[in-house]
Design a protein around this motif. Structure first.
Motif, PDB file in Angstrom:
ATOM      1  N   TYR A   1     -71.508   9.402  -6.993  1.00 58.07           N
ATOM      2  CA  TYR A   1     -72.659  10.288  -6.864  1.00 58.07           C
ATOM      3  C   TYR A   1     -72.158  11.733  -6.919  1.00 58.07           C
ATOM      4  O   TYR A   1     -72.034  12.395  -5.877  1.00 58.07           O
ATOM      5  CB  TYR A   1     -73.392  10.032  -5.546  1.00 58.07           C
ATOM      6  CG  TYR A   1     -73.838   8.598  -5.361  1.00 58.07           C
ATOM      7  CD1 TYR A   1     -74.993   8.123  -5.969  1.00 58.07           C
ATOM      8  CD2 TYR A   1     -73.103   7.715  -4.568  1.00 58.07           C
ATOM      9  CE1 TYR A   1     -75.415   6.811  -5.800  1.00 58.07           C
ATOM     10  CE2 TYR A   1     -73.510   6.393  -4.405  1.00 58.07           C
ATOM     11  CZ  TYR A   1     -74.660   5.958  -5.017  1.00 58.07           C
ATOM     12  OH  TYR A   1     -75.068   4.653  -4.843  1.00 58.07           O
TER      13      TYR A   1
ATOM     14  N   GLN B   1     -73.429  14.555  -7.807  1.00 63.92           N
ATOM     15  CA  GLN B   1     -74.374  15.526  -7.268  1.00 63.92           C
ATOM     16  C   GLN B   1     -75.597  14.770  -6.760  1.00 63.92           C
ATOM     17  O   GLN B   1     -75.763  13.586  -7.042  1.00 63.92           O
ATOM     18  CB  GLN B   1     -74.811  16.527  -8.348  1.00 63.92           C
ATOM     19  CG  GLN B   1     -73.714  17.401  -8.927  1.00 63.92           C
ATOM     20  CD  GLN B   1     -74.257  18.421  -9.907  1.00 63.92           C
ATOM     21  OE1 GLN B   1     -75.385  18.896  -9.779  1.00 63.92           O
ATOM     22  NE2 GLN B   1     -73.451  18.776 -10.911  1.00 63.92           N
ATOM     23  N   SER B   2     -76.428  15.462  -6.020  1.00 71.19           N
ATOM     24  CA  SER B   2     -77.665  14.836  -5.540  1.00 71.19           C
ATOM     25  C   SER B   2     -78.492  14.377  -6.731  1.00 71.19           C
ATOM     26  O   SER B   2     -78.753  15.135  -7.666  1.00 71.19           O
ATOM     27  CB  SER B   2     -78.468  15.842  -4.711  1.00 71.19           C
ATOM     28  OG  SER B   2     -79.702  15.274  -4.306  1.00 71.19           O
ATOM     29  N   GLY B   3     -78.892  13.116  -6.722  1.00 75.66           N
ATOM     30  CA  GLY B   3     -79.694  12.547  -7.793  1.00 75.66           C
ATOM     31  C   GLY B   3     -78.887  11.973  -8.943  1.00 75.66           C
ATOM     32  O   GLY B   3     -79.445  11.316  -9.815  1.00 75.66           O
TER      33      GLY B   3
ATOM     34  N   HIS C   1     -75.970   9.443 -10.488  1.00 70.58           N
ATOM     35  CA  HIS C   1     -75.426   8.117 -10.172  1.00 70.58           C
ATOM     36  C   HIS C   1     -74.641   7.638 -11.388  1.00 70.58           C
ATOM     37  O   HIS C   1     -75.217   7.447 -12.460  1.00 70.58           O
ATOM     38  CB  HIS C   1     -76.572   7.154  -9.839  1.00 70.58           C
ATOM     39  CG  HIS C   1     -76.126   5.847  -9.266  1.00 70.58           C
ATOM     40  ND1 HIS C   1     -77.001   4.910  -8.760  1.00 70.58           N
ATOM     41  CD2 HIS C   1     -74.891   5.292  -9.126  1.00 70.58           C
ATOM     42  CE1 HIS C   1     -76.340   3.854  -8.322  1.00 70.58           C
ATOM     43  NE2 HIS C   1     -75.050   4.066  -8.546  1.00 70.58           N
TER      44      HIS C   1
ATOM     45  N   ASN D   1     -75.016   4.944   5.104  1.00 64.81           N
ATOM     46  CA  ASN D   1     -75.296   6.342   5.418  1.00 64.81           C
ATOM     47  C   ASN D   1     -75.692   6.563   6.875  1.00 64.81           C
ATOM     48  O   ASN D   1     -75.354   7.595   7.461  1.00 64.81           O
ATOM     49  CB  ASN D   1     -76.424   6.877   4.525  1.00 64.81           C
ATOM     50  CG  ASN D   1     -76.054   6.893   3.062  1.00 64.81           C
ATOM     51  OD1 ASN D   1     -75.440   5.967   2.569  1.00 64.81           O
ATOM     52  ND2 ASN D   1     -76.435   7.947   2.349  1.00 64.81           N
TER      53      ASN D   1
ATOM     54  N   SER E   1     -84.983   8.036  -5.772  1.00 67.96           N
ATOM     55  CA  SER E   1     -84.937   8.437  -7.193  1.00 67.96           C
ATOM     56  C   SER E   1     -86.355   8.706  -7.689  1.00 67.96           C
ATOM     57  O   SER E   1     -86.711   8.357  -8.800  1.00 67.96           O
ATOM     58  CB  SER E   1     -84.291   7.332  -8.032  1.00 67.96           C
ATOM     59  OG  SER E   1     -83.003   7.027  -7.588  1.00 67.96           O
TER      60      SER E   1
ATOM     61  N   LYS F   1     -89.589  12.496  -2.747  1.00 62.41           N
ATOM     62  CA  LYS F   1     -88.300  12.283  -2.086  1.00 62.41           C
ATOM     63  C   LYS F   1     -88.491  11.268  -0.956  1.00 62.41           C
ATOM     64  O   LYS F   1     -89.595  11.078  -0.449  1.00 62.41           O
ATOM     65  CB  LYS F   1     -87.772  13.604  -1.505  1.00 62.41           C
ATOM     66  CG  LYS F   1     -87.118  14.517  -2.524  1.00 62.41           C
ATOM     67  CD  LYS F   1     -85.743  14.001  -2.941  1.00 62.41           C
ATOM     68  CE  LYS F   1     -84.993  15.029  -3.761  1.00 62.41           C
ATOM     69  NZ  LYS F   1     -83.660  14.546  -4.162  1.00 62.41           N
TER      70      LYS F   1
ATOM     71  N   ASP G   1     -85.210  22.885  -8.967  1.00 60.14           N
ATOM     72  CA  ASP G   1     -84.424  21.724  -8.540  1.00 60.14           C
ATOM     73  C   ASP G   1     -84.287  20.690  -9.648  1.00 60.14           C
ATOM     74  O   ASP G   1     -83.501  19.773  -9.545  1.00 60.14           O
ATOM     75  CB  ASP G   1     -85.077  21.039  -7.337  1.00 60.14           C
ATOM     76  CG  ASP G   1     -85.053  21.906  -6.099  1.00 60.14           C
ATOM     77  OD1 ASP G   1     -84.053  22.605  -5.908  1.00 60.14           O
ATOM     78  OD2 ASP G   1     -86.047  21.891  -5.350  1.00 60.14           O
TER      79      ASP G   1
END
Length: 574
Positions: free
Chosen positions: A96, A98-100, A102, A386, A416, A428, A569
């Protein structure tokens, strides 16, 4: 909501009529098919001399199945009556950056395939079997994950961009403004979103100089995970076997769903020059000639004879050969497929149209409506990895059972965004209803319920598209092991949930495709008894009014989870 969910009533009527036509052509109404599936599916053929002799032969014919999923790879060897004999499984790294984002390492994927083949084959031979007893192998794989490699060197040019990756949000927003966007779903069956492989390839061409250079020089090879595995199993650039089956090709948005060929209009829309990129040849899911053979290792020389995207493979493994049958697989995500027959039905309620399977030999391809939930088992992994709620994913049921209900919590697991039937890219993950009363068990229940609520939304959309309500649903996948999850699914959806004792149905589907190619079976009717023993039925045990009250709260939570990303974003650039 995507264009797929916003058209007028007229297409809905034609979609319903198309399914009715398919059902009539098959010689069954949906109600008759579904009623029979509850009774005939549990009966074995009469045990006359021929049947007993035939089953003895099948017990001594074996098929291998590579099941390459989002988080792990497996190789399972089945006998000819669908029982697993030997298997090995290896998890691989989830990246991962960065955020988002995969990603998967393409080389690690191949390493896990080879390890699983070697270890499972070793167990198989230690039982006294010979490698030659395995007649062929099939492949099933995570779909929409995009890979690129150099035709001259055979080396990957970038990590695989996995199907849940959302870095393309900004790109999708840009493409939705282009002329011709409204036609995409009619041609491909898919709404424009971050999901298909096409937008991932476009992103790579725009953002990765090495990929762009290979494209301009005509060296760029593109494929989904099945194509990459087949290419490498065949020895890579030496043989250069570059193929895919129609179930996987239908997830790229490059293929015309009606012709099963690449569509020039779609390639032009995504600004892909077919003279600069090598696209895999599209072939039937079951074929003894197209996929080559294993170039090295313990199965050297073994024919590769079947290939299905994982959700299509699960439908085959669940014997979903009749229009009106459906299955739901609870893996990393959750995917519900509904067999609509030999003509595609384009959804008007946010679902996908896809190829269910194509067994060749003058058989017509079969199509399905599909609903996709991005987060199912990955939600459980989130609580484990997590949040530290549990130490092993199978303990989620115990944690959920430690409380009587969700304690007022609703968890919209939009890690996602939200897939079918919502197609909300800017949602989100959001938990509503937390108070000082909230315990880990409440959130565990809410996590399981999130998948069940989204499945209910898909079932409702399928009923609207088809004009028919399912009378039960067959289930498989890791989360289906949870009794509390499956009971919740029955309660929320209001229909029985039918779970097999042997739940490796995705791998079984690929083995079945390979078996048809090498004449282990010749007719679907020969598979009636496979995997029908000791199935468990979960009946709804709450009132429809209670179910509706829960679902209304979920719908309110979905609406409140929107809009968490602004335009800045969603740029999707490096």
């Amino acid at each position: 909501m995507s264009a797929a969910g916003s058209t007028s009533q007229a297409p809905l009527n034609s979609a319903s009529q198309a399914i009715d036509d398919n059902l009539q052509k098959a010689g069954n109404s949906t109600k008759k098919v579904l009623k029979q599936s509850q009774t005939e599916g549990t009966k074995r053929p009469p045990l006359n001399r021929f049947t007993t002799s035939h089953e003895n032969v099948l017990h001594n014919n074996f098929l291998g199945s590579i099941d390459q999923g989002t988080t792990s790879t497996r190789f399972i060897i089945f006998d000819g009556v669908g029982e697993p004999v030997a298997m090995h499984q290896v998890e691989f790294t989830q990246q991962y950056p960065q955020s988002g984002w995969h990603e998967h390492d393409p080389e690690e994927i191949i390493e896990t395939v080879h390890e699983c083949i070697e270890e499972a084959t070793k167990k198989f031979t230690q039982m006294g079997h010979k490698v030659d007893d395995i007649k062929a192998i099939g492949i099933t794989n995570q779909r929409e994950t995009a890979l690129v490699w150099d035709r001259e060197t055979g080396k990957p040019l970038h990590n695989a961009i996995a199907w849940p990756d959302t870095r393309t949000k900004g790109l999708v927003r840009e493409l939705k403004a282009k002329k011709g966007e409204k036609d995409l779903s009619q041609v491909t069956g898919l709404p424009l979103s971050t999901y298909p492989a096409s937008v991932k390839l476009v992103w790579l061409l725009r953002n990765c100089p090495e990929v762009q250079k290979a494209y301009e020089e005509g060296r760029l090879c593109f494929g989904t995970v099945d194509t990459w595995i087949i290419y490498r199993l065949n020895g890579g650039k030496e043989r250069n076997v570059h193929v895919t089956d129609s179930t996987n090709a239908s997830r790229t948005m490059f293929m015309n769903l009606h012709t099963l060929k690449y569509d020039d209009g779609m390639l032009e829309f995504f600004e892909i020059d077919k003279n600069k990129v090598h696209l895999p040849k599209i072939v039937p899911s079951s074929c003894a000639e197209s996929y080559g053979s294993v170039a090295y290792g313990p199965l050297k020389g073994m024919k590769i004879a079947g290939c299905l995207g994982d959700q299509s493979s699960a439908l085959v493994g669940q014997q979903g050969f009749t229009p009106g049958s459906a299955k739901s697989t609870y893996g990393t995500g959750c995917f519900l497929l509904y067999n609509v027959g030999e003509k595609p039905v384009i959804s008007t309620h946010g679902l996908l149209a896809t190829v269910a399977y194509d067994f060749g030999r003058n058989r017509k391809p079969v199509y399905a409506l599909e609903g996709s939930v991005a987060v199912a088992g990955s939600g459980v992994k989130f609580l484990m990895n997590n949040m530290g709620f549990i130490t092993h994913s199978h303990k989620i049921s115990d944690l959920a059972a430690s409380v009587d209900d969700n304690g007022g919590c609703v968890f919209v697991t939009a890690f996602s965004g939200l897939f079918a039937p919502y197609w909300i890219d800017d949602a989100k993950g959001t938990i509503f209803g937390i108070t000082q009363h909230t315990q880990r068990g409440h959130i565990a229940r809410a996590t399981l319920e999130a998948t069940c609520f989204q499945t209910k939304a898909i079932l409702d959309a399928m009923e609207k598209d088809s004009g028919h309500k399912l009378s039960e649903i067959a289930v498989d996948g890791g989360m289906s092991n949870s009794n509390i999850c499956m009971q919740t699914q029955a309660n929320i959806s209001g229909i029985p949930v039918n779970r097999p004792a042997m739940r490796e149905t995705t791998a079984l589907g690929a083995a079945i495709a390979a078996g048809f190619a090498v004449d282990i079976w010749k007719e679907f009717s020969e598979l009636k008894a496979i995997n029908q023993k000791d199935r468990k039925i979960f009946e709804p045990d709450i009132t429809p009014e209670e179910s509706e009250k829960m679902y209304k709260k979920w719908a309110r939570a979905v609406n409140m989870s929107k809009g968490w990303l602004d335009a800045a974003d969603q740029s999707g650039d490096f």
